[in-house]
Design an enzyme around this catalytic site. Structure first.
Site, short mmCIF file in Angstrom:
data_model
loop_
_atom_site.label_atom_id
_atom_site.label_comp_id
_atom_site.label_asym_id
_atom_site.label_seq_id
_atom_site.Cartn_x
_atom_site.Cartn_y
_atom_site.Cartn_z
N HIS A 168 0.85 -1.20 0.00
CA HIS A 168 0.00 0.00 0.00
C HIS A 168 0.87 1.23 0.00
CE1 HIS A 168 0.47 1.60 4.15
NE2 HIS A 168 0.71 0.34 4.48
N CYS A 169 0.31 2.34 -0.52
CA CYS A 169 0.98 3.64 -0.45
C CYS A 169 0.13 4.53 0.46
CB CYS A 169 1.15 4.23 -1.85
SG CYS A 169 -0.40 4.50 -2.73
N MET A 170 0.12 5.82 0.21
CA MET A 170 -0.61 6.74 1.08
C MET A 170 -2.11 6.52 1.02
SD MET A 170 1.36 8.79 2.80
CE MET A 170 0.29 10.18 3.15
N ARG A 217 -3.67 4.00 -1.53
CA ARG A 217 -4.12 2.88 -2.35
C ARG A 217 -3.61 1.53 -1.84
NH1 ARG A 217 -2.73 5.29 -8.41
NH2 ARG A 217 -3.58 7.37 -8.07
#
Length: 508
Positions: free
Chosen positions: A28-30, A32
């Site tokens: 995961h990113c910030m 998504r």
């Protein structure tokens, strides 16, 4: 209670992406949840988009489900646990389920489609750069907010015994950010991460002040993140060469030694100076651009940022932001680029007002708009403006206007910057910094947002739809209203027809 809710979200997503056995990777990113999938055809896109907690989906090198900041970090571990449980409980596949030829053909199709869409060398390179810096964003945000709080306390002369400690907490990560960049770089380029970190640590070591290169004394941190990135990439190639030629019996001793020695010497007597000059040039160029062409620069940057995001080229800005924060304490580019999100919000409000009878699109906007105000733009981009076509352009116009507003004040001597990257919209206020105090900086940034909202709204309301688009889109889908029925209501009735939320660009 919160954990159960997050697990429920994960459990609702899993069957719609083909089940646990279809998941090959989870990250995961910030905002998504990023999934590697064995078979893309098993994903039920529309059902996923219909989930209340899903703001949108994006297909890139991974399948990305937009959940929003905060939530994605809580849902991801629950999702990983469900995937592991599902794979452990899954029966062994039968030998005749797929022939080798069928499996090979299926894999070839997936690889070909992905390669054609995403695997250009330049985009792959930018993706690697992004993967180096994105994991650092939470620390940048946390330290940036602490720095802002500390600055406020210092200005108010409150808690003088605490502010030095807060300064140390806020500055510690930035003082060593080169080490983390080196570690992540080596990891991303296929080397041993700790060796990349070891080479990058040379750049911030205080003892380099005693070394002279190119006729000048070096200074600790000279070259910054760019020097660390270059040194770590070099370390990866030296390490790979050693792994190839050094005998296995002495590899554990020789390879790390040669890697650190060669890369370290090149970093000290070459990269630190060169990267330092490049970093200084970036800072000088950014300041000159906004000091002399601020309004025009803001217009271009704010107007083109959404297309850059769509093309994935915005990732090239991450090292520039980080370099500016390292040099000046804040990046003057991010607040201008954030105006693109303001134009998107204004555009969405105008679409909501114009399509009064299309409940499908209006419901999408109502659910995505709060996230849009907080700087999470994907749901509005992929769910509203981009599929409609023309409103995406008018959203860019709003972003250009907001960027020009902030850029104009930079020309007048009031710089607006951010102490971290990642947040946008209203979420950027705690991270704002500038050369004339937080109040002035916040007022200019807030004014830019208002300009972006207003111009994005007006441009979309008056120019975002052709007459044909309004007829095609402005209908009550949920009520089953047909184009013919609305046409027969007479000239006084609005000319609208029924359609679902558009998935392809509308006619312009």
């Amino acid at each position: 209670m919160a954990e159960n809710k997050n697990r429920d979200v994960a459990a609702s997503i899993l069957p719609l992406i083909g089940g646990a056995t279809n998941v090959t990777s989870v990250a995961h990113c910030m905002t998504r949840l990023r999934l590697g999938l064995a078979d893309r055809s098993l994903v039920q896109d529309e059902a996923l988009k219909a989930l209340p907690d899903v703001m949108g989906v994006v297909e890139d090198d991974t399948y990305q489900i937009v959940l929003g900041p905060g939530k994605v970090a809580r849902v991801t571990p629950e999702f990983e646990e469900l995937v592991n449980e599902g794979k452990a409980a899954a029966p062994a596949p039968e030998a005749h389920a797929l022939t080798a030829d069928e499996l090979a053909a299926q894999g070839a199709e997936l690889r070909a489609a992905r390669k054609a869409k995403n695997a250009t060398p330049f985009k792959l390179f930018l993706r690697k750069i992004a993967n180096i810096f994105v994991p650092l964003i939470p620390a940048l945000i946390g330290c940036g907010i602490i720095a802002g709080i500390n600055g406020l306390l210092v200005n108010l002369e409150w808690l003088p015994g605490v502010t030095p400690a807060l300064a140390a907490i806020a500055s510690g990560f930035m003082a060593l950010i080169a080490v983390f960049v080196g570690y992540n770089t080596a990891k991303e380029f296929g080397g041993t991460p700790i060796l990349g970190g070891a080479v990058a640590a040379i750049i911030v070591y205080a003892g380099v002040a005693n070394i002279e290169a190119f006729g000048q004394k070096l200074s600790p941190g000279q070259g910054g993140v760019l020097g660390a990135l270059g040194a770590a990439v070099l370390a990866v190639y030296v390490e790979k060469w050693c792994r190839k030629w050094v005998p296995e019996a002495v590899d554990v001793l020789v390879t790390p030694t040669i890697t650190v020695l060669v890369s370290g010497l090149v970093a000290i007597f070459g990269l630190m100076y060169v990267a330092g000059e490049v970093s200084t040039g970036i800072g000088t160029a950014a300041n000159w651009l906004l000091d002399n062409t601020g309004a025009f620069a803001g217009l271009v940057l704010g107007g083109l940022f959404l297309p850059l995001v769509m093309l994935g080229l915005h990732q090239a800005l991450i090292p520039i932001h980080t370099t500016l924060i390292e040099q000046q304490g804040f990046t003057v580019l991010l607040p201008i680029l954030a105006m693109a999100g303001a134009g998107q919000v204004g555009c969405a409000i105008a679409v909501y007002k114009r399509l009064k009878h299309n409940k499908s699109i209006r419901n999408t906007i109502k659910s995505a708009l709060p996230a849009g105000f907080l700087g999470v733009g994907e749901p509005l981009i992929y769910g509203v403006s981009l599929p409609l076509g023309r409103p995406f352009i008018t959203a860019c116009v709003g972003g250009a206007a907001g960027g020009a507003f902030v850029g104009l004040f930079s020309m007048l001597g009031d710089k607006v910057g951010s102490t971290a990257i990642g947040p946008s919209g209203w979420a950027l206020f705690p991270l704002l910094d500038g050369n004339h105090g937080w109040g002035t900086t916040a007022a200019i940034y807030g004014g830019g947002l208002l300009v972006g909202y207003a111009v994005g709204f007006l441009a979309t309301y008056f120019f975002g739809f052709s007459k044909e688009m309004l007829v095609d889109l402005n209908a009550d889908v949920d009520a089953g209203e047909s184009p013919e029925a609305r046409a027969e209501e007479g000239p006084s009735a609005p000319k609208t027809t029924s359609t679902n939320q558009p998935k392809e660009p509308a006619k312009v």
